[in-house]
Scaffold this motif. Structure first.
Motif, short mmCIF file in Angstrom:
data_model
loop_
_atom_site.label_atom_id
_atom_site.label_comp_id
_atom_site.label_asym_id
_atom_site.label_seq_id
_atom_site.Cartn_x
_atom_site.Cartn_y
_atom_site.Cartn_z
N THR A 50 -4.62 6.87 -2.58
CA THR A 50 -4.05 5.55 -2.17
C THR A 50 -3.98 4.50 -3.34
O THR A 50 -4.90 4.49 -4.14
CB THR A 50 -5.15 5.00 -1.11
OG1 THR A 50 -5.29 5.86 -0.02
CG2 THR A 50 -4.85 3.49 -0.52
N VAL B 154 -2.97 0.28 -3.94
CA VAL B 154 -2.90 -1.05 -3.49
C VAL B 154 -2.58 -2.04 -4.55
O VAL B 154 -3.20 -2.11 -5.66
CB VAL B 154 -4.25 -1.46 -2.71
CG1 VAL B 154 -4.29 -2.88 -2.24
CG2 VAL B 154 -4.45 -0.50 -1.53
N LYS C 42 0.86 5.83 -1.45
CA LYS C 42 0.23 6.96 -1.89
C LYS C 42 0.84 7.68 -2.98
O LYS C 42 2.24 7.79 -3.06
CB LYS C 42 0.05 7.93 -0.57
CG LYS C 42 -1.19 7.44 0.38
CD LYS C 42 -1.26 8.59 1.26
CE LYS C 42 -2.41 8.25 2.30
NZ LYS C 42 -2.80 9.18 3.30
N ASN D 30 -7.36 5.24 6.02
CA ASN D 30 -7.42 3.70 6.18
C ASN D 30 -8.91 2.91 5.61
O ASN D 30 -8.79 1.98 5.31
CB ASN D 30 -7.41 3.33 7.75
CG ASN D 30 -6.08 3.69 8.18
OD1 ASN D 30 -4.87 3.63 7.62
ND2 ASN D 30 -5.96 4.00 9.34
N GLU E 42 -8.45 2.85 1.86
CA GLU E 42 -7.28 1.41 1.65
C GLU E 42 -8.11 0.36 1.75
O GLU E 42 -8.15 -0.53 1.05
CB GLU E 42 -6.18 1.79 2.62
CG GLU E 42 -5.40 0.55 2.57
CD GLU E 42 -4.12 0.56 3.57
OE1 GLU E 42 -3.30 1.29 3.60
OE2 GLU E 42 -4.17 0.06 4.56
N THR F 47 0.64 -1.25 -0.05
CA THR F 47 -0.01 -0.07 0.02
C THR F 47 0.98 1.32 -0.02
O THR F 47 2.13 1.27 0.73
CB THR F 47 -0.94 0.09 1.29
OG1 THR F 47 -0.03 -0.11 2.44
CG2 THR F 47 -1.73 -1.29 1.16
#
Length: 334
Positions: free
Chosen positions: A40, A42, A34, A66, A69, A32
């Motif tokens: 974000t 992943v 940025k 979060n 994410e 993960t």
């Protein structure tokens, strides 16, 4: 356990690792990061095709980041042909924003959103098949939807009762007090939960009724019950700025309680919380690790934490194997 993959989000890697260790699994590979514009990104680092996927991400820290994410991780696994995706959210984000506040002269005029419902819908749209959470702030979040997306989803494993059983039974030797001879003095909103605890322990309980004028600020607090010459144990699901529990502790001491302890599920401890606890009359404040507590414990020696990884691990194991999860409501996993 075959055909299972366990991933950890960024919010609480220590808890994820504890759960993985108890299940005898390795955490799945995921990266993960940025981008420069703070979006974000992943990357799932292994195949999840046909796998039963569990993603552990608690609603703490940078909550909005979060949460985003978690949504992206769920969607990434879903479009990668996983058989099922379960979001394990020990502390559910936005759980306190579960209803319209009376901001207007008439409640129906309020323009406040129901953010907890929005989060539930987002998780469903992202592709989450199941949700495992702990001690929801509001029971209405558990409603079973007749039409997907129009009501709150059905939470398959809300571990409210188990959590309290865990605190009192499983970790009893670790608590800084013996509960068998003490009275339980819960906050008003948890009355239905604490009566069950009191019955199990065969102890008496009293109530503290609180009224708020606005968020994080208690306007009035009334004690219902006799606490004179008793040890009081405050029980609540969540503590944020800790104005409520510290006010309650002062109320109990002024009513004649000899000592005051607190048992909390989610210790958020934001703003002036730690200084309030240090200055309050608590002997100890016991919380679970649904939210990381290590740094807070360094600044507040009264805080102690109890590990709930065995509860989450057993819920995951039973969900994966198709066993009864309701078994956990009356039995403590070892």
């Amino acid at each position: 356990m075959p055909n299972i993959v366990l991933f950890s989000g960024s919010s609480h890697h220590d808890l994820s690792q504890r759960v993985a260790d108890r299940l005898g699994l390795e955490l799945g590979k995921v990266v993960t990061k940025k981008f420069s514009n703070q979006e974000t990104s992943v990357e799932i680092g292994e195949s999840v095709r046909g796998e039963d996927v569990y993603i552990i991400q608690s609603g703490c820290g940078e909550i909005n980041d979060n949460l985003m994410e978690l949504l992206i991780m769920i969607n990434a696994c879903k479009i990668a042909s996983s058989s099922r995706v379960t979001a394990v959210i020990p502390c559910f984000p936005y759980a306190r924003q579960d209803k319209k506040d009376k901001k207007g002269s008439v409640e129906r005029w309020s323009r406040a959103p129901i953010s907890a419902k929005l989060v539930a819908n987002m998780l469903s749209v992202a592709g989450a098949d199941h949700i495992i959470t702990m001690d929801l702030h509001a029971s209405q979040i558990q409603l079973n939807p007749s039409t997907r997306g129009k009501r709150f989803f059905l939470l398959l494993a809300s571990l409210v009762k188990l959590l309290h059983l865990f605190c009192f039974a499983l970790e009893l030797p670790k608590l800084p007090f013996s509960v068998k001879a003490y009275g339980l003095f819960p906050l008003y909103l948890l009355a239905f939960r604490v009566t069950s605890i009191a019955d199990r322990l065969n102890v008496e309980f009293a109530l503290i009724h609180k009224e708020r004028k606005k968020a994080n600020e208690v306007d009035r607090m009334v004690l219902v019950g006799d606490v004179k010459d008793r040890v009081a144990i405050l029980v609540d699901d969540m503590a944020d700025t800790c104005g409520t529990i510290c006010h309650a502790a002062d109320k109990l001491m002024s009513a004649g309680a000899t000592k005051v302890y607190a048992i909390l599920t989610h210790g958020i401890f934001s703003g002036p919380a730690l200084s309030r606890i240090n200055n309050a009359s608590f002997e100890a404040v016991v919380v679970t690790n649904t939210i990381p507590q290590e740094e807070k414990m360094k600044h507040c020696p009264k805080i102690q934490f109890i590990d709930i990884s065995m509860i989450l691990a057993e819920a995951i194991r039973r969900t994966h194997n198709g066993e009864s999860v309701s078994y956990l409501f009356s039995h403590v996993p070892l």
